[in-house]
Structures are given as C-alpha cells and as structure tokens.
Design a protein around this motif. Sequence first.
Motif, PDB file in Angstrom:
ATOM      1  N   MET A   1       0.834  -1.199   0.000  1.00  0.00           N
ATOM      2  CA  MET A   1       0.000   0.000   0.000  1.00  0.00           C
ATOM      3  C   MET A   1       0.864   1.242   0.000  1.00  0.00           C
ATOM      4  N   ALA A   2       0.270   2.265   0.585  1.00  0.00           N
ATOM      5  CA  ALA A   2       0.956   3.567   0.513  1.00  0.00           C
ATOM      6  C   ALA A   2       1.902   3.785   1.674  1.00  0.00           C
ATOM      7  N   ASP A   3       2.347   2.671   2.269  1.00  0.00           N
ATOM      8  CA  ASP A   3       3.238   2.798   3.422  1.00  0.00           C
ATOM      9  C   ASP A   3       4.435   3.696   3.136  1.00  0.00           C
ATOM     10  N   ASP A   4       4.930   3.568   1.926  1.00  0.00           N
ATOM     11  CA  ASP A   4       6.124   4.338   1.606  1.00  0.00           C
ATOM     12  C   ASP A   4       5.849   5.832   1.561  1.00  0.00           C
ATOM     13  N   LYS A   5       4.562   6.172   1.500  1.00  0.00           N
ATOM     14  CA  LYS A   5       4.246   7.611   1.464  1.00  0.00           C
ATOM     15  C   LYS A   5       4.081   8.191   2.864  1.00  0.00           C
ATOM     16  N   LYS A   6       4.139   7.322   3.874  1.00  0.00           N
ATOM     17  CA  LYS A   6       4.005   7.833   5.242  1.00  0.00           C
ATOM     18  C   LYS A   6       5.169   8.750   5.560  1.00  0.00           C
ATOM     19  N   ARG A   7       4.817   9.818   6.260  1.00  0.00           N
ATOM     20  CA  ARG A   7       5.893  10.712   6.662  1.00  0.00           C
ATOM     21  C   ARG A   7       5.432  11.560   7.833  1.00  0.00           C
ATOM     22  N   ILE A   8       6.318  12.358   8.337  1.00  0.00           N
ATOM     23  CA  ILE A   8       5.986  13.191   9.491  1.00  0.00           C
ATOM     24  C   ILE A   8       5.512  14.546   8.983  1.00  0.00           C
ATOM     25  N   ASP A   9       4.364  14.962   9.480  1.00  0.00           N
ATOM     26  CA  ASP A   9       3.843  16.279   9.166  1.00  0.00           C
ATOM     27  C   ASP A   9       4.597  17.277  10.048  1.00  0.00           C
ATOM     28  N   VAL A  10       5.307  18.181   9.413  1.00  0.00           N
ATOM     29  CA  VAL A  10       6.231  19.010  10.174  1.00  0.00           C
ATOM     30  C   VAL A  10       5.552  19.905  11.222  1.00  0.00           C
ATOM     31  N   PRO A  11       4.509  20.664  10.882  1.00  0.00           N
ATOM     32  CA  PRO A  11       3.954  21.574  11.899  1.00  0.00           C
ATOM     33  C   PRO A  11       3.479  20.842  13.144  1.00  0.00           C
ATOM     34  N   THR A  12       2.884  19.677  12.985  1.00  0.00           N
ATOM     35  CA  THR A  12       2.342  18.993  14.158  1.00  0.00           C
ATOM     36  C   THR A  12       3.283  17.914  14.664  1.00  0.00           C
ATOM     37  N   GLY A  13       4.220  17.513  13.851  1.00  0.00           N
ATOM     38  CA  GLY A  13       5.121  16.446  14.261  1.00  0.00           C
ATOM     39  C   GLY A  13       4.435  15.100  14.301  1.00  0.00           C
ATOM     40  N   THR A  14       3.325  14.992  13.604  1.00  0.00           N
ATOM     41  CA  THR A  14       2.575  13.737  13.638  1.00  0.00           C
ATOM     42  C   THR A  14       2.766  12.977  12.337  1.00  0.00           C
ATOM     43  N   GLU A  15       2.789  11.650  12.452  1.00  0.00           N
ATOM     44  CA  GLU A  15       2.891  10.814  11.260  1.00  0.00           C
ATOM     45  C   GLU A  15       1.602  10.910  10.448  1.00  0.00           C
ATOM     46  N   THR A  16       1.721  10.867   9.119  1.00  0.00           N
ATOM     47  CA  THR A  16       0.517  10.855   8.298  1.00  0.00           C
ATOM     48  C   THR A  16       0.109   9.413   8.036  1.00  0.00           C
ATOM     49  N   MET A  17      -1.140   9.233   7.559  1.00  0.00           N
ATOM     50  CA  MET A  17      -1.627   7.893   7.266  1.00  0.00           C
ATOM     51  C   MET A  17      -1.080   7.377   5.948  1.00  0.00           C
ATOM     52  N   GLY A  18      -0.567   8.243   5.151  1.00  0.00           N
ATOM     53  CA  GLY A  18       0.039   7.795   3.906  1.00  0.00           C
ATOM     54  C   GLY A  18      -0.856   7.940   2.702  1.00  0.00           C
ATOM     55  N   HIS A  19      -2.086   8.367   2.899  1.00  0.00           N
ATOM     56  CA  HIS A  19      -2.898   8.623   1.717  1.00  0.00           C
ATOM     57  C   HIS A  19      -3.273  10.088   1.632  1.00  0.00           C
ATOM     58  N   GLU A  20      -3.700  10.428   0.435  1.00  0.00           N
ATOM     59  CA  GLU A  20      -3.901  11.842   0.176  1.00  0.00           C
ATOM     60  C   GLU A  20      -5.101  12.003  -0.737  1.00  0.00           C
ATOM     61  N   TRP A  21      -6.003  12.944  -0.393  1.00  0.00           N
ATOM     62  CA  TRP A  21      -7.135  13.248  -1.259  1.00  0.00           C
ATOM     63  C   TRP A  21      -7.071  14.719  -1.629  1.00  0.00           C
TER      64      TRP A  21
END
Lengths: 484, 301
Positions: free
Chosen positions: B1-21
């Motif tokens: 899946m989109a695991d490779d797209k997971k990353r840290i959102d800089v302003p909040t320092g939170t990991e993203t789910m890896g998908h984008e709409w």
Amino acid sequence: MVSPSDLTGVTKPKSLYAKREPVFPKAVDGRFRRLKWAIMAITLTIYYVTPWLRWDRGAWAPDQAVLIDLAGRRFYMFGIEIWPHEFYYVAGLLIMAGVGLFLVTSAVGRAWCGYACPQTVWTDLFQHVDRLIDGDRNAQIRLQNAPWTASKIARRSLKYTVYLAISLATGGAWIFYFADAPTLARDFATGNAAFVAYATVAILTATTFLLAGFLREQVCIYMCPWPRIQTAMLDEKSLIVTYKDWRGEPRKRGTKKATLEDLKLGDCIDCNQCVAVCPTGIDIRNGPQVGCITCALCIDACDKVMAQVGRPRGLIDYATFEDAKAEKAGETPKPVLKTLLRPRTILYFALWAAIGLGMLFALGERTRLDISAQQQRNPVYVRLSDGTIRNAFTVKIRNMETRPRRFAIGLEGLSGATMWLETGARDRADRTVTAEVAPDALGKFRIFVIAPPGEETRDEFAFTVRALDPEGGSDSTKAVFERP
Amino acid sequence: MADDKKRIDVPTGTETMGHEWDGIEELNTPLPRWWLWSFYATIVWGLAFMVFYPAWPMLSSATKGTLGWTSRGQLEQELAAEQAKKAPVLKALAATPIEQLPNNPALLQAAVEGGRAAFRVNCVACHGSGAAGAKGYPNLNDDDWLWGGDLKAIEYTITHGTRQPDHDATRFSQMPAFGRDGMLKGDEIHDVAAYVRTISHQQKADAAARRGGAVFAQNCASCHGAGGEGNRAVGAPRLTDAIWLYGGDAETIQATVTNSRFGVMPKWGGRLDPATIKMLAAYVHSLGGGEGAAPVETAAK
Ligand code: SF4
Ligand code: SF4
C-alpha cells in the motif's frame, strides 16, 4: 507556513494510544479574558440562582419563577406557563438554540465553545482553583513533577475537595429546577428527598468532577460532536482566531544569526506565551485546528508581548480568511461590523428572530380557556324508553388560570335537545349546565344529550363554554348528534 | 500500500496515514488512552452482566445469572405490587353496601373504573364492548330495566343471574308459549300483536287492535300490567315504550307470543368476588340509565 512538499521525514512506529498531555494554562489578562470573566460570572449566576427566584402566581400555583414540574406536567417561566399541549414552545426554543448556534459559529467561529459552553465555563472555573491552590503554570508543573510528599498530598486533597464542593453545588443546583427549591433543599438535607433527586445529584456531581476536573480539553477535542459540525459551518468569511504568519514569520528566537543574518525577521519572538495560556494546550501558530475553542486568550497573551516589544497588537487576532488574504496583500481589512453582516449571518438571524417573534405572538394570542368535546362512539346513540335519543360526550374544559373557575356549558343549535352532567340527573336536564374546574387543570365532564327522534341522522351543533366570573371568556367546539 | 508515502507532518510532528485526497492528508493521531480504558471498562461491564444476569443460551434455557433475576419474576413482582396497591380499595368496596357507594364519590369512581375493566373481561361476549347489547341481550345504556335499574337491583341480577337451574335466588321470568301450547288461536295472536303495537305508538288503533285489547286484558295484563306498563317483580317488560329486546315489528311480536322468550344470564356470584360484582354494578349503573342514587362524581383533578 509549511507547504505540503516540505513534508518529509522518517516514519517511526508509534503507539496507537496516547497518554493525555496535562495542560497547565498560564493566567493571562486582557480584553478577552475580562469578557470571559464576565460571561462566566453571568452564566454561573444564572445557573445557581435562578431556581431561588420567586414569582407570585397566586394561591393555586407554585411561586418558583422557573420550574419544570414534571409530575404536574407544567413548565413555569416567570409570567409564562407552558402546558403539555403547548410543547411546541419548547420545541421552538430548541430550534432557536440550534439556529443561534449556527449564527454564532458562522459569524465568530467556535465562540460558543470559548465563552459560554458549560464544559468551558466549569473547566475555566476549575483551572482557577488550580491556580489558587497550586499556583500558576510553572508552579503547577513543578508540583506535578514533584515526589509525593506530605505537602503535595495535602495540596492535592485540598484541591480535590474544592473540586468536589463545586461539583456538588453544580449537581445540586440542577434538581432545584424540578421542584420547589427551599422545600427540596430542606428535604435533601434531612434525607427525605426522592431517590431520583439523590441519584441525579450523584450523577451530575460525578460528571462535573470528572469532565471539568480531569478530562477538560479532551471533551472539546474527542467527545463533543460540535467541533466536527463546526468545521462545516465555518467559511472564509467567519471570524476565527488567526495567527498572522506573514507578519510573524520567520520567528526570531532560534534563528542562527550567522546563517540568516540578512533575513528580514517577523514580529513573533517565539516566546510561547500563546501556547502557555491556551486552555486546550495547542499552538495556534500551526493554523486553525479542531482543538481551538476560539477563546482568544492567546490574543490577550500575544497583545501583551507585542506591547512589550513595541509592535502593534494583533499578531494573533480575530480575523476572517478573506481579511487574512487582504492583509497579506497589503490591503486594509474590512471593519469587524462589516464582516459580521453578510447574507449568511443575516439569514440565520432572520430565521432566529422570526421563530422568536412567532412564538411571542402565539404567546400573546393564546387563550386561557378552551373547550373540546369527544363523542362516545360505543354505542353512538341510545334509544330511551320514551323514544328520545341520547348521545354521550366527554367534554373537556381547560382552565389555564391559577384559580378555580365556574363555567356554564351550553348547547348551540340542536333544537329540542337538553343535557345533563353525568353527576346530575335527567329530570333536571336543561340547555345549560354549570361545572367547576380546579385551578390550572383540565376538567373532564361526561355529558348526556337527549333530543327528540328526527329525520336527520346527523345534526351538527356546538358546545359552548362561558366563564361565570367577572373576567369572563368563552369558547365553543363543534359536535355532531347522531340518530338511528 | 501507501506505506512508503508515510511521513511526518512538520507543523504537528505527527505521522501521516500515507494517503492523500485532493492535496489533503490525514494525520495518524493516536487515540487517547482514557478512550481505550473506557472501552475495556465496557467489556468488563458486559462480562459482569453475563455473570449476574441470564445471558448464555443453553440447550433448553439460558444460564441463570447469579442474581436470580428473571423477566417473569419481575413481572410477578410488579403484578403483586399492583395488587397490593389495589388492596385497600377492594377492602373498602367489600365493606361498603352497594347502596351506600354513592356517599363515597372517590370509591364509587374507583368502582366504576374497576367495573369497566371487569366488564371487558366477563360481559362483552353478550352485551357488547359498549354494553349496547344485541337482539335478545339487553342494552345496558338505556333506561329500560326488566328487573330494576338501581345499584342494588343490578348487583342482584349480576350475582344471581337469570334462569339459572339449581339456584333458588336466580331471576326467573315465566311467559307462557301462548301459541305453541294452544292457549291462543292464530288470529288472537295477530290481534294482540296489533294491540301491543298500538300501545307502543307504532301504529294507529284499528279493529284488530281493538279486538286484541280484550285478549291482552284476559291473558297478558296479569304480568305486563293493564296498560302494558310491565312489572319488574316478575321481569315482565314494559310494552309501551320504544325499546324492544327482540324486535317490535308485528311478526316478531307474534313469534314472541306464540313461543315465548327466555333470556338467560349466568350467575356471577361465586365466579366473581363480591367486590368485583359491586364494581360491575357500579359501572353498568354509570352508563346512563342507572336509577336512584346520585351517580358518579367526575369533577376535575
Ligand atoms: S505570544 Fe505572540 S510573540 Fe509570543 S510566541 Fe506566540 S505569537 Fe509569537
Ligand atoms: S489557540 Fe487561542 S483561541 Fe484557540 S483555544 Fe488556544 S488560547 Fe483559545
């Protein structure tokens, strides 16, 4: 601001569940804080004091100004008295509350949450208790991290006792809306009140203690559905608390002078005061977010800082998205009044006002006397031995005055007919009968009507009612007399 | 899946789910721990419920639960409580002679309500749900009574019934079958029916009716009265009014004179307790035709 393309980083495994990060909001002073004080004082006073207000309704009705009398099925509010059949007034009030919330949100965002929501008001109150007993933010953090010494235990016990006292007062005040407050208070203290009273107080005390004492911002962020609806209610014309990043960025502190020497710095000195005062513990500089309850305490904090460093106030301010864009482009933003008046808010306000005016009108028009008649259908008619036909009706007279009243019930039409109350006798049958209805009650009378047999199988007529006291008043209702 | 797209959102320092709409990314915000504990608490609550209350379906029934609660038991408790609430009323009813009931309006009101319920259970089969009767079954709403319409008379009729074999106190009317037993001839029966229809104002006097008058005076007046006014002592109906138990047309009256009519009503004494019978009598009395005694007080609240 950070653009999505800047979002990089390595994913690291994280727990699915997070501990609550304790929030220790710092005390702050300013115009919004003072507004919050005022609203808190008003709302709490209304809540605790209202049940103790008296209102003279005469000898036959309760003299509590606001009373929800569930057993008697009456709702008293100062000079207004609502009967169950008038429940649409209550429904109207609920609709007004809903539309009012839409109005406030579309105009000034989550301001209801920030100032008037009970969760916010009591949380705020409890945070002041924290400050009184533990000291301000830094002292609170220090105490939190300190080992459990005797003095910490003492402080904590004192704090929880005060929490409990406030919670008890809060839960206790609620039940006074449902019964005569002085009587109930006495019964409650002497152990003579109904079980449901103790249960209600216990539950409300527990929820106040838990929600305002410990869960606080967790309620606003995770439990309350309103922030989720609110995100759909806001638009680019809503006034919300905004950090003006084009003015503040880049921040001063932490910038390495050597590398960024020639960088033009923003107004934000990165003092973190806005974060320290936030009751939900968020950083508004990250942009609008669900956790922000629009309480504007960060505006007060930052305005103070700006005054100290000699910059104009309003680095964090109430601003619409449109204003923000305009200001960013160097134009002057619209005045506040103009941002508040726009089709959407005007429409909400018109709707809100129309419902209110409609209800006021209906309240003014409603009669205090009302008659209705229901025909007995089984059997529809009875033939008596002298050949006359008898119908039976249940006539209901609503006496909404708070005194007993005598009424004359009469027949209109139906020639040759006479009637008598079930409590009367046929040999005294007449065209009118008199009946008394207790104060503030619905009188039910079974009435027998006899009429000579005739050609018509259905005769329309009317029951009339006329009050026999000087105030008078009358009403009538249609009915049908049926023959074989 | 989109695991490779997971990353840290800089302003909040939170990991993203890896998908984008449409340029919007979802943050992988951890759930608060108290939420988890609340969830566990509901599980514990549910398990405790299964221990304390009937829960697990077994082959023939469910587990009993340690509290011993059953829905049937609860129903019985509620019924017993209801019964206990009614007890004082029933006791007062049993102690009050029926003719004194009107002196106690509250008790009378309770009796009428209780009678309404008892009537639905015991009496509607014959008298109808509205007590309007049917052919051969008297209408209890009207003011015409075979055996009397005051509280005491009604109570007596309900208690002892009509025409109950082996019961001395029962009501017993006796009309001869004038035709079948040959006491009157066919034309006499025709004439007397015409006479009865005349005195009940259903037709004008004619020769037949005049002849019938003589037949009536000789054969019927002893029970039904000289003027056909009836006699409650023997249950002889009044013939001058507009109310007919079997019908007031010429044919029906002739049939009645020929074969007689015998209405039957069960005796409820013994089957229903005296208090219930009192309630039934009060209810029937309240329907509109009850005689004597000031009837029910139904003032407001
Ligand atoms: S209070 Fe104002 S100056 Fe201080 S960090 Fe916040 S935004 Fe910057
Ligand atoms: S960010 Fe500012 S307005 Fe929002 S909750 Fe925190 S202090 Fe209140």
